[in-house]
Design a protein around this motif. Sequence first.
Motif, PDB file in Angstrom:
ATOM      1  N   UNK A  63      58.002  36.096   6.441  1.00 47.94           N
ATOM      2  CA  UNK A  63      56.878  36.480   7.303  1.00 47.94           C
ATOM      3  C   UNK A  63      55.604  36.385   6.466  1.00 47.94           C
ATOM      4  N   UNK A  64      54.470  36.164   7.111  1.00 46.69           N
ATOM      5  CA  UNK A  64      53.219  35.887   6.407  1.00 46.69           C
ATOM      6  C   UNK A  64      52.851  36.950   5.379  1.00 46.69           C
ATOM      7  N   UNK A  65      52.749  38.215   5.794  1.00 45.12           N
ATOM      8  CA  UNK A  65      52.332  39.269   4.852  1.00 45.12           C
ATOM      9  C   UNK A  65      53.379  39.487   3.767  1.00 45.12           C
ATOM     10  N   UNK A  66      54.627  39.366   4.138  1.00 46.34           N
ATOM     11  CA  UNK A  66      55.717  39.464   3.167  1.00 46.34           C
ATOM     12  C   UNK A  66      55.556  38.401   2.087  1.00 46.34           C
ATOM     13  N   UNK A  67      55.216  37.191   2.494  1.00 49.05           N
ATOM     14  CA  UNK A  67      55.023  36.099   1.542  1.00 49.05           C
ATOM     15  C   UNK A  67      53.849  36.386   0.616  1.00 49.05           C
ATOM     16  N   UNK A  68      52.751  36.875   1.197  1.00 48.42           N
ATOM     17  CA  UNK A  68      51.572  37.175   0.380  1.00 48.42           C
ATOM     18  C   UNK A  68      51.890  38.213  -0.687  1.00 48.42           C
ATOM     19  N   UNK A  69      52.619  39.258  -0.307  1.00 51.20           N
ATOM     20  CA  UNK A  69      52.899  40.358  -1.230  1.00 51.20           C
ATOM     21  C   UNK A  69      54.022  40.014  -2.206  1.00 51.20           C
ATOM     22  N   UNK A  70      55.143  39.531  -1.665  1.00 53.95           N
ATOM     23  CA  UNK A  70      56.345  39.377  -2.490  1.00 53.95           C
ATOM     24  C   UNK A  70      56.412  38.066  -3.265  1.00 53.95           C
ATOM     25  N   UNK A  71      55.783  37.010  -2.741  1.00 52.67           N
ATOM     26  CA  UNK A  71      55.867  35.703  -3.413  1.00 52.67           C
ATOM     27  C   UNK A  71      54.574  35.381  -4.161  1.00 52.67           C
ATOM     28  N   UNK A  72      53.437  35.484  -3.485  1.00 48.35           N
ATOM     29  CA  UNK A  72      52.171  35.193  -4.155  1.00 48.35           C
ATOM     30  C   UNK A  72      51.691  36.351  -5.016  1.00 48.35           C
ATOM     31  N   UNK A  73      52.275  37.539  -4.808  1.00 47.08           N
ATOM     32  CA  UNK A  73      51.898  38.694  -5.622  1.00 47.08           C
ATOM     33  C   UNK A  73      50.514  39.232  -5.325  1.00 47.08           C
ATOM     34  N   UNK A  74      50.064  39.087  -4.087  1.00 48.01           N
ATOM     35  CA  UNK A  74      48.736  39.582  -3.702  1.00 48.01           C
ATOM     36  C   UNK A  74      48.786  41.101  -3.570  1.00 48.01           C
ATOM     37  N   UNK A  75      48.011  41.789  -4.397  1.00 51.01           N
ATOM     38  CA  UNK A  75      47.955  43.243  -4.341  1.00 51.01           C
ATOM     39  C   UNK A  75      46.740  43.760  -3.609  1.00 51.01           C
ATOM     40  N   UNK A  76      45.672  42.976  -3.630  1.00 51.52           N
ATOM     41  CA  UNK A  76      44.444  43.351  -2.924  1.00 51.52           C
ATOM     42  C   UNK A  76      43.730  42.086  -2.497  1.00 51.52           C
ATOM     43  N   UNK A  77      42.851  42.249  -1.510  1.00 46.83           N
ATOM     44  CA  UNK A  77      42.137  41.111  -0.951  1.00 46.83           C
ATOM     45  C   UNK A  77      40.633  41.340  -1.038  1.00 46.83           C
ATOM     46  N   UNK A  78      39.919  40.309  -1.439  1.00 46.46           N
ATOM     47  CA  UNK A  78      38.470  40.397  -1.556  1.00 46.46           C
ATOM     48  C   UNK A  78      37.851  39.996  -0.218  1.00 46.46           C
ATOM     49  N   UNK A  79      37.899  40.923   0.728  1.00 43.64           N
ATOM     50  CA  UNK A  79      37.382  40.639   2.059  1.00 43.64           C
ATOM     51  C   UNK A  79      36.797  41.876   2.699  1.00 43.64           C
ATOM     52  N   UNK A  80      36.141  41.683   3.828  1.00 41.52           N
ATOM     53  CA  UNK A  80      35.466  42.780   4.511  1.00 41.52           C
ATOM     54  C   UNK A  80      35.796  42.749   5.995  1.00 41.52           C
ATOM     55  N   UNK A  81      36.191  43.911   6.532  1.00 36.43           N
ATOM     56  CA  UNK A  81      36.509  44.012   7.958  1.00 36.43           C
ATOM     57  C   UNK A  81      36.106  45.409   8.432  1.00 36.43           C
TER      58      UNK A  81
END
Length: 247
Positions: free
Chosen positions: A106-124
């Motif tokens: 799943x998309x978020x799973x991939x970002x966290x578990x595979x790409x190792x993304x811990x935080x995002x430089x974005x604004x919402x």
Amino acid sequence: MRVALFVPCYVDQLWPRVGLAAAAVLERLGAEVVFPEEQTCCGQPMANAGVADAAAPLARRFLEVFGGYDAVVCPSGSCTSMVRNHYDALLAGRPGLDRLKRSTFELCEFLVDVLGVGSLDGRFPHKVGLHQSCHGLRELGLGTPSERLLPRSSKVGGLLSTLRGIELVPLTRADECCGFGGTFAVAEEAVSCLMGKDRIADHARAGAEIVTGTDVSCLMHMEGLARREKVPLRFLHVAEVLAEALA
């Protein structure tokens, strides 16, 4: 990293902007995204309806199309779970099945578990309610379901919470089903609608402006009910939220 994007049927036909948003997020975070145009349905609707004979050829086709990729990413917890948790019954003994299951995310799973993304430089800068869909939560482990006496966690919520200006509103029942459930919404329309209205009311009471989640099917179900009830909520897939925040 080269990633094959799997776009579920209802995203392709009804909410295609989610597929575009998912590709934009992956590319923004450094992945090379390819879209195998020969892809079709994963077979989940047929499997859910108990028609395994109709689901099996679609599962075989999925393995043929995606079996050669190092990573397959899908903006849907339910379709990802179909491949990971339910293809064994349809493709038992097929060469490449175990590899396909290990490489489908799943998309978020991939970002966290595979790409190792811990935080995002974005604004919402919005008040957001997170709907945790059943398949992603309980079959993929995207978070800790409330029935388990374990420390609370959420891969999706964790990513969203790092965006500047976002406020994730607290829900009374943070992981209750919205009532969609695929063919359940057809076979048990009245129950399905009441469940969806309960979830909408929870988000509205919490002060949400936007409801997000990992599955377009759940969001479409609630959006239709909210529109009919004239509840002023917007519904955005998590890929859309992340794409807008990172733009």
